[in-house]
Design an enzyme around this catalytic site. Structure first.
Site, short mmCIF file in Angstrom:
data_model
loop_
_atom_site.label_atom_id
_atom_site.label_comp_id
_atom_site.label_asym_id
_atom_site.label_seq_id
_atom_site.Cartn_x
_atom_site.Cartn_y
_atom_site.Cartn_z
N GLU B 54 0.81 -1.22 0.00
CA GLU B 54 0.00 0.00 0.00
C GLU B 54 0.85 1.27 0.00
O GLU B 54 0.42 2.31 -0.52
CB GLU B 54 -0.96 0.01 1.19
CG GLU B 54 -2.11 -0.98 1.07
CD GLU B 54 -1.77 -2.37 1.59
OE1 GLU B 54 -0.59 -2.62 1.93
OE2 GLU B 54 -2.68 -3.22 1.65
N PHE B 116 -12.02 -7.87 13.29
CA PHE B 116 -10.89 -8.29 12.47
C PHE B 116 -10.54 -7.18 11.47
O PHE B 116 -11.41 -6.66 10.78
CB PHE B 116 -11.23 -9.58 11.71
CG PHE B 116 -10.10 -10.03 10.82
CD1 PHE B 116 -8.87 -10.37 11.36
CD2 PHE B 116 -10.26 -10.06 9.45
CE1 PHE B 116 -7.81 -10.75 10.53
CE2 PHE B 116 -9.21 -10.43 8.61
CZ PHE B 116 -7.99 -10.78 9.17
N GLN B 117 -9.28 -6.83 11.42
CA GLN B 117 -8.77 -5.78 10.55
C GLN B 117 -9.45 -4.44 10.77
O GLN B 117 -9.68 -3.67 9.84
CB GLN B 117 -8.84 -6.21 9.08
CG GLN B 117 -7.90 -7.38 8.81
CD GLN B 117 -7.58 -7.60 7.36
OE1 GLN B 117 -8.44 -7.40 6.50
NE2 GLN B 117 -6.36 -8.03 7.08
N LYS B 166 -17.93 -1.49 5.29
CA LYS B 166 -18.33 -2.46 4.28
C LYS B 166 -19.85 -2.47 4.05
O LYS B 166 -20.31 -2.63 2.92
CB LYS B 166 -17.85 -3.85 4.70
CG LYS B 166 -17.92 -4.87 3.57
CD LYS B 166 -17.18 -6.15 3.93
CE LYS B 166 -17.23 -7.14 2.76
NZ LYS B 166 -16.55 -8.39 3.08
N MET B 484 23.72 10.06 3.19
CA MET B 484 23.42 11.29 3.93
C MET B 484 23.63 11.10 5.42
O MET B 484 24.09 12.00 6.12
CB MET B 484 21.99 11.74 3.62
CG MET B 484 21.68 13.14 4.09
SD MET B 484 22.85 14.36 3.45
CE MET B 484 21.98 14.99 2.04
C1 LIG Z 1 11.81 6.27 5.72
C2 LIG Z 1 13.06 6.96 6.12
N1 LIG Z 1 13.85 6.42 7.07
C3 LIG Z 1 15.00 7.05 7.42
C4 LIG Z 1 15.38 8.23 6.85
C5 LIG Z 1 16.65 8.93 7.26
N2 LIG Z 1 17.59 9.00 6.13
C6 LIG Z 1 17.72 10.11 5.37
S1 LIG Z 1 18.78 9.90 4.10
C7 LIG Z 1 19.11 8.31 4.57
C8 LIG Z 1 20.07 7.47 3.80
C9 LIG Z 1 19.66 7.25 2.41
O1 LIG Z 1 20.55 6.34 1.82
P1 LIG Z 1 20.53 6.10 0.26
O2 LIG Z 1 19.14 5.86 -0.19
O3 LIG Z 1 21.52 5.07 -0.09
O4 LIG Z 1 20.93 7.53 -0.33
P2 LIG Z 1 22.35 8.26 -0.29
O5 LIG Z 1 22.29 9.26 0.80
O6 LIG Z 1 23.41 7.23 -0.06
O7 LIG Z 1 22.45 8.91 -1.62
C10 LIG Z 1 18.41 7.98 5.72
C11 LIG Z 1 18.48 6.69 6.42
C12 LIG Z 1 14.50 8.76 5.87
N3 LIG Z 1 14.75 9.93 5.27
N4 LIG Z 1 13.37 8.11 5.51
#
Ligand SMILES: Cc1ncc(C[n+]2csc(CCOP(=O)(O)OP(=O)(O)O)c2C)c(N)n1
Ligand SMILES: [Mg+2]
Lengths: 168, 587
Positions: B54, B116-117, B166, B484
């Site tokens: 979803e 349920f659900q 429903k 990041m």
């Molecule tokens: C759902 C979610 N969980 C955690 C984060 C925190 N977060 C921001 S950037 C990042 C790393 C992203 O890694 P990647 O997709 O490999 O991108 P890169 O920075 O290496 O280009 C994280 C964990 C987020 N933004 N969204």
């Protein structure tokens, strides 16, 4: 320099539908605003409109945000800040239970008389007083009842309306 | 009339969707919505795209909406189906994306019984929707659906949930059409008060160091707002910067464009923001990623702020000229007044300002060096831009370093071609969003610029793009790190790379192939162009795994809690003023 915190009374007209109060309260908790008092009741049955009165506090910028955020809620028709608008009247009602015998009991009745509080229930050992007026007046009354056997308080919270002939 | 009376709730729902112009639903079935799926089966006007989670449905709906300006439509079941869309709802709320999400619910008689659900969908989604509804009565169904679309698209757009028990779907009732369905009281203001616009234009005309600062509001307002913005900016001769959400609102190739501002914005945009005397903010919300340290944000400027949402004004930054109205409408009024005034764009002070800006530009703050045997992520993205330039191309992104490089190196001439999760920063957004974009624009080139970590969050949708033959291209900037996170750990946490290394990554090529999607890999700088060309030229979906240098950082950077003039330009650039503590507090 931090701006001073102000207390504002805000009235809302809202659709009287399920969840509308949760939306208002959720906004306050979600965004970290204060609610000091809140009242709500239907005021127009045919239109299913309710009025919410709330008292909040914050810096002028926060108060502006609160009003703008309230105005953004879809079922909110109108947001009026009574504190900055035209003069208005604020009232609150309290039921105050005092238990005691002898001189203290007599004293509580005497004070109630001065405050124009009514006795709405009495036993040999207790009274329930009904008092209405400004929140300050209620607080003063409650304070005086404390040494006289105050056991319980129930307050409505503030209701407010603007003076003069125009509606909200 | 008899015929209309005999419709079931599900049929009424589908009729209402069709009358709202809905052509596609992104969805996933379950017990509570089986009546809707049954009705869908028996018609062929409304298309349904079966996602694999979803979360994918709601981001696909966002991609559809963000790339068309139309409302995206999502259908999920009760309980877990509904809770799985919460992230997407929060994402859409933050970025003002119009969505209507239909959620199944247990029968009205069972609500509250821990059936349920069952989940309190309306309660759970209240703070992450613009508005939501629980339909308790078949007689309200059609009106509420029409109202939901109205609320989602009007004013500042946003996601709306309609929760459908429903029994309401099975009951029979009467359909009402969309004509005149407006909310009783919800009326966002479009036209600004003239007495607010005129003094703002007076101020603009007297500015010595003006700057336009525009955001997603311009994009949301529509193509006309973008045209009007371009007209006003050109008439005035003033510089303009865009937020992350505002990219594409003004043609990036234009000489007056200073690039994106904010944490990873350009030096010239941020310095112009710090030094301007008149700021003209339109459809932007002074987000903390833009302002940096608030007490030092554009201290000397007089600020004009145009926004359709009164709550965006004076929220973070107090402005001098607040104007509530739709961007297109206000810009039109501004242009008329500007023309009346016959302000010259060749004023003395202005030339001085441009000289200063050009000096900042000369720093060439986005420069990097591609040398050696390892691909630099900036290089990969820059080549991607060069090789797709001029095509009908849409870019989505995931979240992280790759997203910021994409914002820096891809250039957008038109709105709605740049689709990124700005406010919420949702990893896993870009791939399903690309799917939604591709459904809306079947012949366009749609590319998800992804990080390997983000891609793993919604990669199940490979199955969806395979089933519907959606030719989405996934461009994985694979640095084997949550880049990041690693960057922040390097800067603010003493280089302790706690849990940010992506161990045990899959073989992305094989992964793609297992879904029937073409998988490609590139590891050498001199092979990047060929790989990108192959990705573009291959029919159908392609996943391109671009192996890049693992420890590259995004520059420029204004560390969280620092001021614009405290920007770090590069690895050997000026120190960041020792704001480590502040950086740790901020997210
Ligand atoms: C759902 C979610 N969980 C955690 C984060 C925190 N977060 C921001 S950037 C990042 C790393 C992203 O890694 P990647 O997709 O490999 O991108 P890169 O920075 O290496 O280009 C994280 C964990 C987020 N933004 N969204
Ligand atoms: Mg990565």
């Amino acid at each position: 320099m931090e701006a001073a915190v102000e207390r504002h009374t805000i009235s809302l007209l809202v659709d009287n539908e399920a969840g509308v109060l949760a939306r208002v309260i959720g906004l306050f908790s979600g965004r970290g605003y204060n609610i000091e008092s809140l009242t709500v009741a239907e005021v127009d049955k045919s239109q299913t409109v309710s009025r919410i009165n709330l008292v909040t506090s914050g810096t002028p910028m926060t108060i502006e945000q609160i009003k703008a955020q309230l105005g953004r809620l879809v079922p909110v028709h109108k947001v009026i800040d009574l504190t900055t608008g035209a003069p208005h009247v604020e009232r609150e009602l309290a039921l105050v239970k005092v238990a005691g015998r002898g001189e203290e009991r007599v004293e509580s009745l005497r004070i109630a008389d001065i405050f124009r509080a009514r006795v709405v229930d009495a036993t040999n050992e207790s009274f329930i007083f009904e008092i209405s007026g400004s929140s300050d007046k209620l607080m003063a009354f409650i304070k005086l009842m404390e040494p006289l056997g105050l056991v319980d308080i129930s307050r409505t919270g503030v209701v407010a309306i603007s003076r003069g002939m125009s509606p909200l | 009339m008899d015929e209309t009376l005999s419709q079931t709730g599900s049929e009424i729902l589908i009729q209402a969707l069709l009358d709202q112009g809905v052509d596609v639903l992104f969805g996933y079935p379950g017990g509570a919505v089986l009546p809707i799926y049954d009705a869908l089966f028996q018609q062929n006007e409304l298309r349904h795209i079966l996602v694999r989670h979803e979360a994918g449905a709601v981001h696909a709906g966002e991609g559809y909406a963000r790339s068309t300006g139309k409302v995206g439509s999502v259908l999920v079941t009760s309980g877990p189906g509904a809770t799985n869309i919460v992230t997407g709802l929060a994402d859409a709320l933050m970025d003002s994306v119009p969505l209507v999400c239909l959620t199944g619910q247990v029968p009205t008689a069972m609500i509250g019984n821990d059936a349920f659900q069952e989940a309190d969908t309306v309660g759970i989604t209240r703070p992450c929707t613009k508005h939501n509804y629980l339909v308790k009565n078949i007689d309200d169904l059609a009106r509420i659906v029409h109202e939901a679309y109205y609320v989602a698209r009007s004013g500042r757009p946003g996601p709306v949930v309609v929760d459908l028990p429903k029994d309401v779907l099975i009951a029979t009732g009467r359909y009402v059409g969309p004509a005149n369905v407006e909310h009783r009281t919800y009326r966002p203001s479009i036209k600004a008060e003239p007495e607010r616009v005129a003094p703002a234009v007076d101020l603009m005309a007297r500015a010595k160091r003006p700057l336009f600062y525009t955001g997603g509001g311009i994009i949301n307002s529509g193509p006309r707002a973008c045209d009007l913005l371009t007209e006003l900016v050109r008439l005035s001769g003033y510089p303009i910067t865009n937020t992350l959400m505002g990219l594409g609102g003004y043609p990036a190739s234009d000489g007056q464009f200073l690039g994106m501002l904010g944490m990873h914005g350009t030096y010239e945009a941020n310095m112009a923001m710090a030094e301007c005397d008149v700021m003209i903010a339109v459809g932007a919300r002074f987000d903390d990623r833009v302002t940096g340290r608030l007490s030092d944000f554009s201290k000397g400027s007089t600020k004009i702020h145009v926004d359709i949402d009164p709550s965006s004004i004076n929220k973070n930054v107090a402005v001098d000229f607040p104007i509530v109205g739709d961007a297109a409408s206000v810009l039109e009024d501004m242009i008329a007044l500007w023309k009346e005034k016959r302000v010259s764009s060749k004023r003395d002070g202005l030339a001085e300002w441009w000289r200063q800006i050009d000096a900042w530009r000369a720093k060439d703050c986005l420069s990097y060096e591609q040398k050696g045997e390892v691909i630099k992520p900036q290089y990969a993205i820059q080549r991607l831009y060069e090789l797709t330039k001029g095509r009908d191309v849409y870019f989505t992104t995931e979240v992280g370093q790759h997203q910021m490089w994409a914002a820096q190196f891809l250039k957008f001439e038109t709105p709605k071609h740049w689709i990124t999760s700005g406010g919420l920063g949702t990893m896993g957004f870009g791939f399903p969003a690309a799917m939604g974009v591709q459904v809306a624009h079947p012949d366009a080139l749609v590319i998800d610029v992804a990080g390997e970590a983000s891609f793993l969050m919604n990669m199940q949708e490979l199955s969806t793009i395979s089933q519907y033959r959606l030719p989405v291209k996934v461009f994985i900037v694979n640095n084997q790190y949550m880049g990041m996170v690693r960057q922040w750990q390097e800067f603010f946490h003493g280089g302790r790379y706690s849990e940010s290394y992506m161990d045990s990554l899959p073989d992305f090529v094989k992964l793609a192939e297992s879904f029937g999607v073409t998988g490609l890999r590139v590891e050498r700088p001199d092979e990047v162009d060929d790989a990108i060309r192959r990705m573009i030229d291959t029919d159908g979906a392609v996943l391109l795994d671009v192996r890049v240098s693992p420890e590259e950082n995004v520059f420029p950077m204004i560390p969280g809690g620092a001021a614009h003039y405290e920007m770090k330009l590069g690895p050997d650039g000026a120190a960041m003023g020792g704001r480590e503590e502040d950086g740790m507090v901020l997210v």
